[in-house]
Design a protein around this motif. Structure first.
Motif: not given
Length: 471
Positions: A362-368, A374-382, A392-396
């Protein structure tokens, strides 16, 4: 697999009208020509038989004429398997008129249904018989069981009951040559040769058309309870999962990881007024347990919370005290994909990982990713089965279109890292047309060769969902 196909032209359709009833020919509306994320716009002539024999007649005609077939269930898939955008005009074979529950055997725990039956209707039919069909996912009001089996769908209950594959005993399938395989066995044990069922489950309509399924029914838990818990980190969430299983064993039926960003998106889009837990945690777990009659399920949840708090895993939480409150919490989880859709992702990913690698991923993927944009990351799941939706999403205030040029780069980062850590780039949504290149990039060469050989033998004319999964 490159095979020259022909169009489903006017002459071909005229011939179909001689062997199929008029009601089988439907309008080629957006229902059949688009997919939920709007990335693909398909084409084709829509035909909806209402019996297996009619499906066989249709497929035989397509085989003889070398016309492609795109099987279409509920159209809820997210990888483009249900639409054909290039090449010859295909027949879109809709299962929307094959919706019957054929038989239910409550004592055996078996239900036999048409492939076009909607998941929510199958769940209700099982409940009416005093049983439970445990497959559950956000699109269950429209997804059809044939499509769910063709993609080996997962959802919210995989931790306890397994994927669609684990909940299926047998299949009825029309082969690419128009033959009918009558494989609707109700047997739980049958070791007479190759397990043909497993060839068609997860094949995304590239090897044949599933027209019926024999499904496993489960016992309804006598008592259930749900808790929403704030955890310090994904690593703490994994420890909480292990602790919960130590206490209740297979009684853990749901364990969902949700990030702060997912809740912020729900509130940003007006789908949620406020987070149930205040202040909003960085990470939350939605936990559901189901136990036999006589168990004090709320006391068990309180025990889990206390033990987890003492170990520093959990620092806040609430236990749903009514069914309505529990349903509200699960609705929040199931609404996260809708919040994502309204925000508009730059790149979405359905991956799986060994459980112990999730806290590193989770943190390594965000770092890369942040090294690129500068994208927003929504990580969720089973979390219980290692399946993450890492998006990955654009900034507000930004439109995702400005990042279109790096979308493939972002996906490459996520998929490379997942595979590097022993995971998969496709956990439960399948390959479709979106991930054909990934299959070629990441698959073991021997496995890829065997897949192509199976396709060539079972579908020699290449008519079944051309361009999906393999090319």
């Amino acid at each position: 697999m490159s095979v020259e196909l022909n169009d489903a032209d006017e002459s071909f359709i005229t011939g179909l009208r001689d062997i199929l009833p008029a009601a089988a020919f439907l309008e080629a509306s957006d229902t059949f020509l688009t997919e939920p994320r709007g990335r693909y716009k398909g084409k084709g002539v829509v035909v909806a038989p209402d019996t297996t024999e009619q499906v066989a007649a249709l497929v035989k005609a397509c085989y003889d004429a070398r016309v492609g077939i795109v099987p279409h269930g509920g159209g809820t898939g997210l990888v483009g398997a249900q639409v054909l955008t290039e090449g010859r005009i295909p027949v879109i074979l809709s299962l929307s008129r094959m919706t019957k529950v054929r038989e239910i055997y409550p004592e055996e725990g078996v239900m036999i249904a048409d492939a076009g039956a909607v998941l929510a209707d199958l769940q209700q039919a099982a409940r009416d018989a005093g049983k439970m069909f445990a497959l559950s996912l956000g699109s269950e009001g429209t997804a059809r069981i044939g499509g769910l089996l063709s993609t080996n769908a997962g959802g919210l209950n995989v931790l306890r009951y397994g994927t669609a594959r684990a909940q299926c005993l047998g299949l009825e399938v029309v082969t690419p040559e128009g033959e009918i395989w009558h494989g609707l066995t109700r047997l739980h044990k049958d070791n007479t040769g190759y397990d043909l069922r497993d060839i068609f489950i997860g094949a995304e309509g590239t090897l044949g058309v599933i027209t019926g399924a024999a499904l496993k029914l489960a016992t309804i838990p006598a008592v259930e309870a749900t808790a929403l818990l704030a955890v310090e980190s994904p690593a703490a969430a994994l420890s909480l999962l292990s602790l919960s299983r130590d206490i209740v064993g297979e009684g853990v039926s749901g364990f969902e990881l949700m990030s702060r960003v997912g809740f912020e998106f729900l509130m940003e889009t007006g789908l949620l007024q406020a987070s149930p837990l205040q202040p909003l945690p960085d990470w939350q777990v939605l936990l559901r347990i189901g136990l036999p009659a006589g168990a004090d399920v709320e006391a068990v949840l309180e025990h889990i919370f206390t033990a987890a708090s003492e170990r520093g895993l959990v620092y806040d939480g609430l236990i749903a005290t009514t069914l309505a409150e529990a349903e509200r919490l699960w609705t929040i989880r199931e609404t996260i994909p809708e919040g994502n859709r309204l925000i508009g992702s730059v790149a979405s990913h359905d991956i799986s990982l060994p459980l112990s690698r999730i806290p590193d991923f989770i943190p390594e993927a965000a770092r890369r990713i942040h090294d690129v944009a500068p994208l927003r990351i929504n990580c969720f799941g089973h979390l219980g089965d290692g399946n993450l939706h890492y998006n990955a999403f654009p900034r507000a205030g930004e439109n995702r279109a400005i990042y279109e040029g790096i979308r493939s780069q972002i996906s490459r980062i996520v998929h490379d890292l997942a595979v590097e850590m022993g995971g998969s780039f496709s956990a439960e949504h399948g390959v479709g047309r979106l991930k054909v290149g990934d299959v070629e990039r990441y698959s073991d060469p021997v496995r890829l060769n065997m897949m192509r050989r199976i396709k060539a033998v079972l579908d020699p004319n290449g008519i079944m969902n051309p361009g999906a999964m393999l090319r």
